[in-house]
Design an enzyme around this catalytic site. Structure first.
Site, PDB file in Angstrom:
ATOM      1  CG  ASP A 110      34.080  -3.728  39.602  1.00  0.00           C
ATOM      2  OD1 ASP A 110      34.138  -2.488  39.625  1.00  0.00           O
ATOM      3  OD2 ASP A 110      34.914  -4.449  40.170  1.00  0.00           O
ATOM      4  CB  CYS A 143      27.537  -9.753  42.319  1.00  0.00           C
ATOM      5  SG  CYS A 143      27.557  -8.551  40.973  1.00  0.00           S
ATOM      6  CB  CYS A 185      30.049  -1.452  43.942  1.00  0.00           C
ATOM      7  SG  CYS A 185      28.521  -1.401  42.996  1.00  0.00           S
ATOM      8  CG  ASP A 186      33.150  -5.896  43.108  1.00  0.00           C
ATOM      9  OD1 ASP A 186      32.061  -6.192  43.640  1.00  0.00           O
ATOM     10  OD2 ASP A 186      33.584  -6.470  42.106  1.00  0.00           O
ATOM     11  CE  LYS A 187      37.874  -3.466  42.292  1.00  0.00           C
ATOM     12  NZ  LYS A 187      36.671  -4.154  41.843  1.00  0.00           N
ATOM     13  CB  SER A 199      35.396 -10.590  37.954  1.00  0.00           C
ATOM     14  OG  SER A 199      34.214 -10.735  38.696  1.00  0.00           O
ATOM     15  CD  GLU A 226      37.119  -6.981  38.877  1.00  0.00           C
ATOM     16  OE1 GLU A 226      36.003  -7.215  38.355  1.00  0.00           O
ATOM     17  OE2 GLU A 226      37.279  -6.837  40.090  1.00  0.00           O
ATOM     18  CB  CYS A 232      25.976  -2.771  44.249  1.00  0.00           C
ATOM     19  SG  CYS A 232      26.330  -3.480  42.642  1.00  0.00           S
TER      20      CYS A 232
END
Length: 574
Positions: free
Chosen positions: A88, A201, A129-131, A477, A451, A56
């Protein structure tokens, strides 16, 4: 536009570059090779979440160099710095996931502190990444200096025996392996081909959901969040973002001019229209909080309720982010939503134009089926639904994209941690028709609101995705599918009803009418509440303990400070 005409009279960098008293400060800048002319220009922070933790983030440092060229070309002086990320996919399924949501706050805080300490005048933030995406956007709104967000881009899909796969398939393969459906060799083959490039992702999991949000909310340039990480054309967006932030300084266009209530509603609309991650219901209120705007879980759910689901994206659909970009990108999605009255077109964006003006020349692509016209949706209501009832007075959230059955009722099977539930699933120690309850995993009780992808993917891999339901005061997730309800509030750690239920209590979930109920009277719940006692976590020191002391409810975004509404001064106005 010539940035040399920008006066520093009201810019933060005047405190470190202007006048005789700042000679010591300037000496540090000279030590790094800056010229007098560069020191006299606006200083632009280029913040990157680069690290070697995951694909990521691995391309972000290279992309940041191109941003810096764009800033310099427009007569600004870029100053690069990095912040953390927790990935994650690697943190999932163990204690490391407790760091994930905490990292969102650390990212926002660290960017704020770097900008404040060095008096930078603007911000270009790169995240993967996600956060890190909401964390970077939160920092932009908090600081309120001219800012542009850049997504590092999605990963390319993997190929397994002629079938397109993502990391979601690897998690689900673990479940298949646990019941003997696939062999050790097949599992190894899947894990080795699922992630073939740099990038986040690939499906409409949390990273791509929040990337879609970044364009819709107006903080990112059109098309910039859709281009996959390996595509060299990303450099065009990176360079343009560096140039454009200088224009935003000249025009004094700031994040809070862009992130309004209408813009937040636009953001929630694209989440629902794409069947995006339920985590957006946590991150949008947190971004709103930085601007002092009230926009909680129920406000997000109200948008979800009236938004059609139109993008056929994984995990509920067929396609990945690369496919949507090549079909016409996020603007294609936004164009049809705007044309049919689902978006506010008058919102300002970082282009210096409104959303409607950005969409003027976007043409519909009839030769693709990734995105449907908004008047011919996959389903008439959104891919994400808010729930409320006596089990979740402060609300809960469920992703229904790709689901056929939207109601479920069954006896509770309670677990006080994700590990307990995952062990039961791995050992097949549960029954069809049960509602698996994972509690004490909320923001305060976890701490960190983990998650549950390892557990949900294992269930799906065992062929039980539609035969059991799972509820939690933690999170799911963006890759989760099946009847999985997260963000149940109040959380168990503060005495919420989810902490009071027992094995066998009948739980009913109705994603059509938006309800989640346990078959207990108010009197019985009150009697159980009197007997309930708070529990200590096993985190009594360190960063995760500090987070637990200040974090609020999921309904309001699990935020850790009073926000823009209580602000006595804004950094941009110092």
């Amino acid at each position: 536009m010539d940035a040399r005409v920008i006066s520093k009279a009201k810019l933060p960098s005047r405190y470190v570059t202007e006048g005789p008293a700042r000679a010591p400060h300037r000496s540090y800048l000279y030590a790094m090779g800056l010229s007098a002319a560069e020191i006299a220009q606006p200083l632009v922070g280029v913040a990157s979440c680069w690290n070697e933790a995951a694909p990521c983030n691995i391309s972000l440092m290279r992309q940041a160099q191109v941003v810096k060229k764009g800033v310099a070309a427009a007569n600004g002086t870029p100053r690069e710095f990095c912040t953390i990320t927790v990935t994650d996919g690697i943190a999932m399924g163990h204690q490391g996931m407790k760091s994930s949501l905490v990292s969102r706050e650390v990212i926002a805080d660290s960017v704020e502190l770097t900008m404040r300490g060095h008096c930078y005048d603007a911000l270009v933030g790169l995240a993967g990444c996600d956060k890190s995406l909401p964390g970077m956007m939160m920092a932009m709104v908090r600081l309120n200096v001219p800012s542009i967000f850049i997504y590092g881009g999605s990963i390319l899909p993997g190929s397994y025996r002629g079938r397109q796969i993502t990391v979601q398939d690897v998690f689900e393969a673990v479940g298949k392996h646990s019941v003997g459906t696939i062999s050790d060799a097949e599992l190894l083959e899947i894990e080795q081909v699922a992630c073939p490039s740099a990038g986040s992702c690939g499906a409409q999991f949390t990273a791509n959901t929040m990337a879609t949000v970044a364009e819709a909310i107006g903080l990112a340039l059109p098309y910039s969040c859709g281009a996959p990480a390996p595509y060299e054309m990303r450099d065009r967006f990176n360079f343009a973002s560096g140039e454009k932030v200088m224009e935003l300084i000249a025009k004094n266009i700031r994040p809070r001019d862009i992130v309004t209530l209408k813009a937040l509603e636009n953001a929630a609309t694209v989440v629902s229209a794409t069947g995006g991650s339920t985590n957006a219901a946590l991150h949008l209120p947190a971004i709103a909080h930085e601007a002092g705007i009230k926009f909680d879980l129920f406000d997000v759910a109200a948008i979800f309720e009236k938004t059609p689901y139109i993008a056929d994206l994984k995990p509920g659909g067929k396609y990945v982010a690369k496919d949507m970009f090549e079909a016409g990108g996020i603007p294609l999605l936004m164009k049809t939503l705007l044309d049919h009255g689902y978006l506010h077109g008058d919102c300002m964006t970082v282009t210096g134009r409104t959303l409607a003006e950005n969409m003027e020349h976007v043409a519909w692509n009839e030769s693709q089926d990734v995105v449907r016209p908004a008047n011919r949706p996959i389903t008439k209501t959104g891919g994400v639904v808010g729930l409320k009832g006596n089990l979740a007075p402060e609300g809960a959230i469920v992703k229904v994209a790709g689901m056929s059955e939207l109601k479920f009722s069954g006896p509770a099977r309670c677990f006080d941690s994700e590990e307990e539930c995952f062990e039961a699933v791995t050992q097949r120690n549960y029954r069809e028709g049960e509602v698996l309850v994972i509690r004490y995993e909320g923001p305060r009780g976890g701490p960190g609101m983990r998650e549950m992808l390892s557990t949900t993917a294992a269930l799906y891999g065992q062929g039980m995705g539609g035969k059991v339901a799972l509820i939690t005061d933690g999170r799911f997730s963006g890759a989760t599918r099946g009847f999985c309800i997260g963000h149940v509030g109040p959380e168990a750690a503060v005495g919420g009803p989810i902490g009071l239920i027992k094995d066998g209590d009948v739980i009913s979930i109705d994603a059509v009418n938006g309800t989640i109920e346990v078959a207990l009277s108010d009197a019985e719940l009150a009697a159980r509440a009197k007997k309930w006692k708070p529990r200590k976590t096993d985190y009594q020191s360190g960063a995760i303990w500090k987070y637990a002391q200040t974090v609020g409810s999921a309904r309001d975004g699990a935020v850790t400070h009073p926000g823009g509404a209580e602000e006595t001064h804004c950094y941009a106005d110092i």
